[in-house]
Design a protein around this motif. Structure first.
Motif, PDB file in Angstrom:
ATOM      1  N   GLN A 241      87.741 -81.795 -32.175  1.00 60.83           N
ATOM      2  CA  GLN A 241      86.646 -82.124 -33.079  1.00 60.83           C
ATOM      3  C   GLN A 241      87.257 -82.630 -34.393  1.00 60.83           C
ATOM      4  O   GLN A 241      87.307 -81.922 -35.398  1.00 60.83           O
ATOM      5  CB  GLN A 241      85.725 -80.921 -33.329  1.00 60.83           C
ATOM      6  CG  GLN A 241      84.488 -81.360 -34.108  1.00 60.83           C
ATOM      7  CD  GLN A 241      83.544 -80.245 -34.512  1.00 60.83           C
ATOM      8  OE1 GLN A 241      82.349 -80.466 -34.508  1.00 60.83           O
ATOM      9  NE2 GLN A 241      84.026 -79.093 -34.886  1.00 60.83           N
ATOM     10  N   LYS A 268      83.663 -83.101 -43.475  1.00 61.05           N
ATOM     11  CA  LYS A 268      84.369 -83.980 -42.520  1.00 61.05           C
ATOM     12  C   LYS A 268      83.756 -85.376 -42.464  1.00 61.05           C
ATOM     13  O   LYS A 268      84.483 -86.372 -42.518  1.00 61.05           O
ATOM     14  CB  LYS A 268      84.354 -83.330 -41.131  1.00 61.05           C
ATOM     15  CG  LYS A 268      85.021 -84.176 -40.043  1.00 61.05           C
ATOM     16  CD  LYS A 268      85.377 -83.320 -38.838  1.00 61.05           C
ATOM     17  CE  LYS A 268      84.180 -82.622 -38.251  1.00 61.05           C
ATOM     18  NZ  LYS A 268      83.556 -83.321 -37.116  1.00 61.05           N
ATOM     19  N   ASP A 292      83.769 -87.339 -35.711  1.00 60.62           N
ATOM     20  CA  ASP A 292      83.573 -86.053 -35.041  1.00 60.62           C
ATOM     21  C   ASP A 292      84.525 -85.733 -33.891  1.00 60.62           C
ATOM     22  O   ASP A 292      84.775 -84.575 -33.641  1.00 60.62           O
ATOM     23  CB  ASP A 292      82.127 -85.964 -34.529  1.00 60.62           C
ATOM     24  CG  ASP A 292      81.683 -84.531 -34.294  1.00 60.62           C
ATOM     25  OD1 ASP A 292      82.034 -83.665 -35.118  1.00 60.62           O
ATOM     26  OD2 ASP A 292      81.003 -84.265 -33.295  1.00 60.62           O
TER      27      ASP A 292
HETATM   28 MN    MN Z   1      80.783 -81.896 -34.566  1.00 63.41          MN
END
Ligand code: MN
Ligand code: OXD
Length: 614
Positions: A241, A268, A292
């Motif tokens: 991830q 992120k 992601d």
């Molecule tokens: Mn995610």
């Protein structure tokens, strides 16, 4: 039931194995009809979904959907990895025997799509021609048209991806059945939902949700859980991830690629989509690859570590996305992008959407505005006045090509060579702005001990992080000790090793709570230092937990920062780290068969911290 074979013939879906998968599940779920989907069907499916009231129009050619009230997020308790081998049980993968789970899922799904259309989505979680293509093909059956619209945005969809498989049996068999959402007991002792990856059979069966990772099976179930299992079983790759970005130094012409993992709510997506700070914009250009998921492998030709984003779109959290935090995301969901918004606030009169943090205050004229549950804002009582308009996990779904700084080579199969792997959690103390970790075992150790402040801090032990190894805790599909060994094997096999680093944009002054680092676009400055360190252009200052930038080495042009804040950002709090090492020890002890190099790294860091304490 219509003649399935006739539908499959018409769609051009030739593979006998795929057709068998469709036939079996269409019959078991009792679907009234079958339809094979291609990305080119998007406009027609949008028109049908609008006509059926499943989605609503948003101005500029975008769309809006609401999910069922109790179906707004992934459920970790109901997510299971099942295989035939009990040795596959880890701490986080919620392992169960397939022999137990398969009948349970079949029972739940039997007849549960009756009267509905079963959409067949042939998809590829890779660039066509990728060295990992053989792990990327899948066929999702879903009884939800909205899920189809999401999948078309998030994955490469079309029969061509499945017709010419090198091994015709090698595709992920995925089935999504929504179920009767109003009667599934979500979150109660009688919860009927099951989200199961049968990893050794490469089969994914999800029942009881139509939301996000529970329903778009290419993304998390295949792209992370199944793929990380496949990567380990084949010994060939990692599926993490991770976000992935590129930085071009226009002065030298060199390009660097950085990937990394962040627990949720640690910035992120904002980092993945970042731009260079204004003051450095003439020199550096930042490109977006993914926010992601990254699959990583060692390139056959040059032995470097390569990465690619297997997705085709972004399923981003809407909350707090605005011009300052993430201007590229706003453009990516703007007019003409065919973005699908889910569970944000919606105004059917003006066809606008809004979410918390989009603007400092919600629209002042509430006429027409509905909150994410569909209730009129104008009807709220005084006590309800401050309730959120959008669900905190509301999302936007848009294709990668809509992101204005999408990398020119994002669709090319060879992937990009990785210079740095970073980890970063949200921590108010202990973690400096950046600490570089040149040693591979110590870098992997750092990923395994990645954590962020628990959001329920009041209930936790003071200073104890919620550990989220490599940000994969909810997606782990095999035991953590073997996962660590696999990481060491893959990165260890690279001829040119990436540099590791830990970053933290969230240190606060305990006296007044202000963030010591401005964050957002300024974060690039830490990454620039990191690639310079890897190149040997700077040498940093040693610390017990890695190499820190010196004040002179960090590119500070155009940045206003308090010198005291900067001093704290570039130093470490030894007492806090001594406490942290104790927490880490307990965290790692949970994992069976953790490789000795990881323990050795832990002992080395612990000793260095103790020595520094004197
Ligand atoms: Mn995610
Ligand atoms: C997640 C996501 O749940 O990316 O992590 O949707």
């Amino acid at each position: 039931m219509v003649d399935v074979d006739e539908v499959l013939d018409r769609s051009g879906l030739k593979s006998a194995q795929v057709r068998e998968h469709v036939r079996y599940w269409a019959a078991l779920t009792g679907a009234a009809s079958v339809e094979v989907v291609d990305a080119a069907d998007d406009d027609r499916l949008i028109a049908e979904a609008l006509a059926a009231g499943e989605i609503a129009p948003v101005s500029g050619g975008c769309y809006y959907a609401r999910s069922y009230l109790k179906d707004t997020a992934r459920s970790e308790q109901r997510t299971i990895v099942a295989t035939a081998d009990p040795d596959d049980a880890g701490v986080y993968n919620n392992w169960r025997p397939s022999s137990h789970m398969r009948p349970l899922l079949e029972e739940r799904m039997r007849g549960a799509s009756s009267g509905k259309t079963m959409y067949v989505i042939p998809y590829l979680m890779a660039q066509p021609g990728s060295p990992l293509e053989e792990y990327a093909a899948g066929v999702e059956l879903t009884d939800s048209r909205t899920v189809v619209l999401h999948m078309i945005r998030m994955a490469r969809v079309g029969v061509a991806h499945l017709n010419n498989l090198a091994d015709p049996d090698k595709f992920v068999r995925a089935v999504h059945v929504t179920g009767d959402l109003e009667n599934l007991g979500q979150g109660t002792d009688d919860d009927q939902r099951y989200f199961v990856t049968f990893a050794d059979e490469r089969t994914i069966l999800h029942f009881g949700s139509s939301y996000g990772g529970n329903a778009l099976l290419g993304k998390i179930a295949h792209g992370l859980r199944q793929a990380s299992y496949d990567g380990w079983a084949s010994g060939k790759f990692l599926a993490e991830q991770f976000m992935l970005l590129g930085i071009t130094d226009k002065e030298t012409g060199r390009k660097y690629h950085v990937c990394g993992g962040f627990p949720s709510a640690s910035g992120k997506t904002n980092l993945a989509m970042t731009l260079a700070p204004d003051a450095l914009g003439d020199r550096y250009h930042v490109e977006f690859y993914g926010d992601d998921i990254a699959w990583l492998w060692v390139g056959q030709d040059d032995g470097r570590l390569y990465a690619m984003n297997p997705e085709f779109g972004v399923f981003g959290v809407a909350k707090d996305t605005n011009e300052a935090t993430n201007p590229t995301a706003l453009e990516a969901v703007g007019a003409g992008t065919k973005t699908l918004f889910t569970n944000v606030a919606y105004n059917p009169k003006t066809r606008e959407v809004w979410w918390e943090g989009r603007t400092p205050q919600p629209p002042s004229d509430v006429d027409g505005w509905l909150d994410w549950t569909g209730r009129a804002i104008a009807d709220r009582t005084e006590a309800e006045r401050f309730e959120a308009w959008a669900h905190p996990n509301s999302r936007f779904t848009t294709t990668l090509a809509n992101v204005p700084n999408i990398a020119r080579d994002f669709d090319e199969p060879r992937g990009v060579p990785i210079d740095a792997v970073i980890f970063g959690g949200r921590t108010r103390d202990r973690e400096p702005l950046i600490r570089a970790i040149p040693d591979v075992a110590e870098g992997v150790y750092d990923g395994l001990t990645l954590g962020a402040e628990a959001t329920f801090a009041a209930e936790g032990v003071d200073g104890q992080l919620r550990y989220d190894p490599m940000s994969m805790r909810p997606f782990m599909s095999y035991p953590e000790g073997r996962y660590a060994a696999h990481w060491l094997a893959i990165v260890g096999a690279a001829r040119e090793k990436p540099i590791f680093a830990h970053v933290n944009w969230f240190q606060r002054d305990p006296d007044d709570g202000h963030f010591r680092w401005p964050g957002y676009r300024e974060n690039l400055r830490a990454l620039l230092w990191l690639v310079r360190l890897k190149n040997g252009e700077v040498s940093g200052a040693p610390s017990p937990v890695g190499v820190l930038p010196t004040r002179d080495e960090l590119e500070l042009q155009g940045l206003e920062i308090d010198p005291t804040d900067l001093d704290v950002l570039l130093s470490i709090d030894i007492a806090r780290w001594q406490q942290e090492m104790g927490f880490r020890q307990a965290h790692l002890e949970q994992f069976a068969d953790l490789p000795e190099p990881i323990w050795a790294a832990h002992r080395r860091v612990a000793r260095a911290v103790d020595d520094a304490a004197g």
